[in-house]
Design a protein around this motif. Structure first.
Motif: not given
Length: 268
Positions: A252-268
């Motif tokens: 959350i600190q790195e991405h600032g939103s739930v969606r962006q955190a999930i998208d980053h997690f799924q992309a990696h």
């Protein structure tokens, strides 16, 4: 006489005990969801067209006066933080301007030409949708606004609490929620206001879900503007991705939103 102005089923209110007053008001309030349920078939096509308009870049406007105007402003103001959309995507306008939110502006609702002028300030056009909110179904400000919008090619709907009203006859998608006489005769901030709030909740929530701002049952695009919402976001990530709290906090600190955190997690 219109239904919203019909005489209350109760009388001598000043002689009732506090318990009797509260119990009677609550009894009346319980009829509102049933009236709203009857209107669902008329809400469906309006929601579907609003989704189509907003998917193509259009906006949703609400117009109203008094309680109805305030309800539209409240609903519009809550959409950006809840669903992360821009503040100019759902716009609430009330007779008398923003100052009328707190203090009534005399005769503001009687100007049939002002609503469209207010919408023109936002560049309203045929790509947008408009919902006029008026318990009576005949408020001049709202009536003039929906008539002008209809003529300009906007998608038009309304939320009213009387049958066969001028406003309902002037829009493509009328929603009539007839809740009957108010506990205090004519006080449409009560059942009519509750009905309007329920319908607004249904419309805006359904639209935002269909526009992709909810995943599962979570508000993944909400703006993390306070500690409560940050905590909610952390819990969402822990549940959605089955990760521990420290990892969720860092994401959350790195991405600032739930969606962006999930998208980053799924992309990696």
């Amino acid at each position: 006489m219109t239904t919203t102005e019909a005489t209350s089923h109760y009388d001598n209110l000043q002689e009732m005990s506090v318990e009797a007053l509260l119990t009677s008001i609550n009894k009346e309030d319980q009829t509102v969801p049933m009236a709203v349920a009857k209107a669902i078939p008329s809400i469906i096509p309006l929601v579907e067209e609003i989704v189509a308009k907003m998917s193509a870049g259009g906006r949703l406007f609400y117009i109203g006066a008094g309680t109805s105007g305030r309800l539209g402003v409240v609903d519009a103001s809550e959409i950006p933080p809840t669903y992360g959309v821009a503040f100019d995507q759902v716009i609430g306008i009330m007779a008398g301007g923003d100052g009328a939110i707190r203090k009534a502006v005399e005769n503001a609702e009687d100007d049939q030409n002002q609503a469209w002028k207010d919408m023109e300030a936002f560049g309203a056009n045929e790509g947008d949708a408009l919902i006029g909110i008026a318990a009576s179904g005949r408020t001049p400000y709202v009536l003039g606004g929906v008539q002008a919008a209809m003529a300009k090619g906007l998608t038009t709907g309304c939320i009213v609490c009387n049958q066969a009203s001028p406003i309902a006859h002037s829009v493509k998608y009328p929603i009539e929620v007839v809740v009957g006489p108010e506990f205090v005769t004519g006080s449409t901030r009560m059942k009519a206001g509750t009905a309007s709030k329920l319908v607004l909740n249904m419309i805006s929530t359904s639209v935002m879900i269909k526009l992709g701002h909810v995943k599962g049952n979570k508000m993944i695009d909400m703006k993390l503007s306070n500690a409560k919402l940050v905590e909610r976001a952390i819990n969402m990530l822990m549940s959605e991705m089955e990760i521990d709290r420290k990892v969720a906090e860092r994401m959350i600190q790195e991405h600032g939103s739930v969606r962006q955190a999930i998208d980053h997690f799924q992309a990696h």
